[in-house]
Write a protein that holds these residues in place. Sequence first.
Motif, mmCIF file in Angstrom:
data_model
loop_
_atom_site.group_PDB
_atom_site.id
_atom_site.type_symbol
_atom_site.label_atom_id
_atom_site.label_comp_id
_atom_site.label_asym_id
_atom_site.label_seq_id
_atom_site.Cartn_x
_atom_site.Cartn_y
_atom_site.Cartn_z
ATOM 1 N N LEU A 1 -15.636 -19.734 16.406
ATOM 2 C CA LEU A 1 -14.459 -19.552 15.556
ATOM 3 C C LEU A 1 -13.817 -18.212 15.858
ATOM 4 O O LEU A 1 -14.440 -17.336 16.474
ATOM 5 N N ASN A 2 -12.548 -18.079 15.486
ATOM 6 C CA ASN A 2 -11.813 -16.847 15.752
ATOM 7 C C ASN A 2 -11.888 -15.896 14.567
ATOM 8 O O ASN A 2 -11.826 -16.323 13.420
ATOM 9 N N LEU A 3 -12.031 -14.612 14.872
ATOM 10 C CA LEU A 3 -11.966 -13.581 13.835
ATOM 11 C C LEU A 3 -10.698 -12.784 14.095
ATOM 12 O O LEU A 3 -10.474 -12.314 15.212
ATOM 13 N N ARG A 4 -9.852 -12.649 13.099
ATOM 14 C CA ARG A 4 -8.589 -11.921 13.299
ATOM 15 C C ARG A 4 -8.579 -10.639 12.491
ATOM 16 O O ARG A 4 -8.898 -10.650 11.306
ATOM 17 N N PHE A 5 -8.172 -9.558 13.141
ATOM 18 C CA PHE A 5 -8.028 -8.260 12.464
ATOM 19 C C PHE A 5 -6.623 -7.742 12.707
ATOM 20 O O PHE A 5 -6.240 -7.495 13.844
ATOM 21 N N PHE A 6 -5.869 -7.594 11.643
ATOM 22 C CA PHE A 6 -4.507 -7.045 11.791
ATOM 23 C C PHE A 6 -4.525 -5.529 11.784
ATOM 24 O O PHE A 6 -3.659 -4.876 12.317
ATOM 25 N N HIS A 7 -5.509 -4.982 11.105
ATOM 26 C CA HIS A 7 -5.667 -3.532 11.091
ATOM 27 C C HIS A 7 -6.972 -3.238 11.793
ATOM 28 O O HIS A 7 -8.003 -3.769 11.387
ATOM 29 N N PHE A 8 -6.933 -2.437 12.804
ATOM 30 C CA PHE A 8 -8.181 -2.087 13.487
ATOM 31 C C PHE A 8 -8.000 -0.747 14.171
ATOM 32 O O PHE A 8 -6.904 -0.359 14.571
ATOM 33 N N SER A 9 -9.109 -0.028 14.285
ATOM 34 C CA SER A 9 -9.053 1.304 14.886
ATOM 35 C C SER A 9 -9.368 1.200 16.377
ATOM 36 O O SER A 9 -9.851 0.173 16.858
ATOM 37 N N ALA A 10 -9.117 2.287 17.078
ATOM 38 C CA ALA A 10 -9.448 2.340 18.500
ATOM 39 C C ALA A 10 -10.954 2.161 18.683
ATOM 40 O O ALA A 10 -11.414 1.485 19.608
ATOM 41 N N ALA A 11 -11.723 2.735 17.737
ATOM 42 C CA ALA A 11 -13.179 2.637 17.836
ATOM 43 C C ALA A 11 -13.622 1.184 17.714
ATOM 44 O O ALA A 11 -14.493 0.722 18.460
ATOM 45 N N GLN A 12 -12.990 0.465 16.771
ATOM 46 C CA GLN A 12 -13.348 -0.949 16.623
ATOM 47 C C GLN A 12 -13.041 -1.707 17.900
ATOM 48 O O GLN A 12 -13.844 -2.490 18.395
ATOM 49 N N GLN A 13 -11.858 -1.424 18.440
ATOM 50 C CA GLN A 13 -11.440 -2.116 19.651
ATOM 51 C C GLN A 13 -12.435 -1.842 20.774
ATOM 52 O O GLN A 13 -12.773 -2.714 21.569
#
Length: 688
Positions: free
Chosen positions: A86-98
């Motif tokens: 399944l897909n997880l979507r993040f509209f707000h994310f930090s560079a660290a998360q990425q």
Amino acid sequence: MTEPVTTLKGVGPKQAARLEKLGIHTLTDLLFHLPLRYQDRTRVLPVAGLRPGDEAVVEGEIALAEVQSRGRRMLILRLADGTGALNLRFFHFSAAQQHNLVRGVRLRCFGEVRGGRQGLEMVHPEYRVMQDEDAAAPVEDCLTPVYPTTEGLHQISLRRLTDEALARLEHLPDWLPPGVLDPAGLPDLESALRTVHRPPPDVSVAALLAGRHPAQRRLAFEELVAHHLSLYRLRTRTTARPAPVIRVDGNLLGRLRRSLPFALTGAQDRVIRELERDMARPSPMLRLVQGDVGSGKTLVAVAACLHAVEAGHQAAVMAPTEILAEQHHHNFRALLGPLDIPVAWFSGRQGVRARRESLAALAEGTARVAVGTHALFQDEVSFEDLALVIVDEQHRFGVHQRMALREKGARDGRLPHQLIMTATPIPRTLAMTAYADLDYSVIDELPPGRTPVKTVAVSDARRAEVVERIHHAIGQGRQAYWVCTLIEESEALQAQAAEDTYAQLQEALTGVRVGLVHGRMKPREKEAVMAAFKAGELQLLVATTVIEVGVDVPNASLMIIENAERLGLAQLHQLRGRVGRGTAESACVLLYHPPLSDTAQRRLEALRATTDGFEIARIDLELRGPGEVLGTRQTGMMQFRIAEIVRDQDLLDTVKAAATRLMRDHPDHVEPLIRRWLSGAEEYGRVG
Ligand code: ADP
Ligand code: MG
């Protein structure tokens, strides 16, 4: 456990203010702030088994990670667990998360599953990156509660705070000992609270969500017991005081009976005997009399008044609205006049002089009975010797108002007898709870010779047919009502609507004598129209809901209620009670404007199906809840924190038994129990 929440770690003034908004001041309050629902984080679920709408924990490996820049920028992760993806979507994310959330990383996440364009997805799930050593990391060991909350107060904080409060749970006294709980088959307080706040994974979530789990029922039970005890305390405080003993030969009632063109029904006689027994005692009567529309409550009230008068005392009759009070005044004068018993009238609308006369007559004792609205319990009204207070439609008055009138009869600590009458039947379950302080009589028999009313619901598209039906009924020598309704409480708008309808019907029904009555007319005009209708000079009466009470024309056998979908069940039932008073077959047409809402449909259906006021009241209770049925929403009298009368009605018999047992075996538990559950309603208890 009565310590303020500020004794908890991390609760400063700001957090305390937020908790206050939820009514949480003490640790006990926190423990009785129950979850709204639960999330199941106790198991990791296979992706293949998920459906949209599920809230679930899933665990898998990131198979694909990309930042999409077309349209709205977002980070999309594809999570695969071997059964599916399944897909997880993040509209707000930090560079660290990425940086961290890349292909090959193991994630455990919790979120709500949605159906997206590319299959199942979660938006902003809670997640945790799993290291190798986490492979067998435990999931939650109980269901996760979701609490009602307020701005700035997070679920996590509420969970942490309740954790702390639960840790001190052993200090919370359980006021319901096993002897009281066991017959009800309910768990002790500590285990009930633990279960409700932190349900084990094997619990029935369906039962919890329905509020039917034994742990929840235990809490509702305790609340109902506390409520019952508080009403009972109110009662004992009243009955501990003396009241005038009224023991008479019944000469006045005998004379009234002989003047009536009919005999009282068995039920009327029985209830009158119950009142006689109560009033002959040296402590105040506290009795509720219920009876369906048309069951003849007025005569029962009159009988009680006659006894008080015969014993040399005065009686007061209070009704909640001008119209109802006027009707009583009219009826009482007609029945008591021939017996030479003067009746004084009190209304908010009467002139200064009339009022002054009534005041003097009551204070000097020339008037023996007073009838009026709440104008009766104003300060300057005083009685020579008030021994009986009758309150009609009690549930539109608060307990406080009832008490206020009662105090007018207080002399040397003596209280008047109290009779409460309700025109709207109240289901037994509700009466047992709301009026646990009162004895209870039912006039369960209608005067003979009444034929049940046939009821139909008709769309207003067929208005012409309905008008034709009126024509037909009138052609057969019958009379009819046309009732106009409006949502607005405004009398002016109601009157306008009635006037318009009156004009239309006059035009449509040539040759028919049509009358009009509404709340804006002067009492004298209203009376003249009603008298003409009663005498048969008018054949059709167009009216607002003012005719809900008191109108009595046996020859009227047809009633049309326009926009019936706007009225509540109880009111419709009252209105319909105006027909079917004679021997002719009667009908009631509920004219509605489609489309009908679900509840409107159920209301009309209920009316079609039955004419039994108690059955209708039971359905009304289910549709609207106890606050509305009793009209006490504002007074908060029937607002429970946990219990719900309809859901928990099967508990009520045991509640009563438990309260009695507690008072007998554990009188020292009564006060703290009331305080735990009704601390906000202190004033209510104090009046008694
Ligand atoms: P409610 O219970 O709705 O207040 P009322 O007291 O207004 O009912 O009585 C309704 C009608 O029934 C009145 O016209 C009243 O005179 C009449 N009535 C009351 N008791 C009897 C009886 N025992 N037999 C015949 N008619 C009765
Ligand atoms: Mg009545």
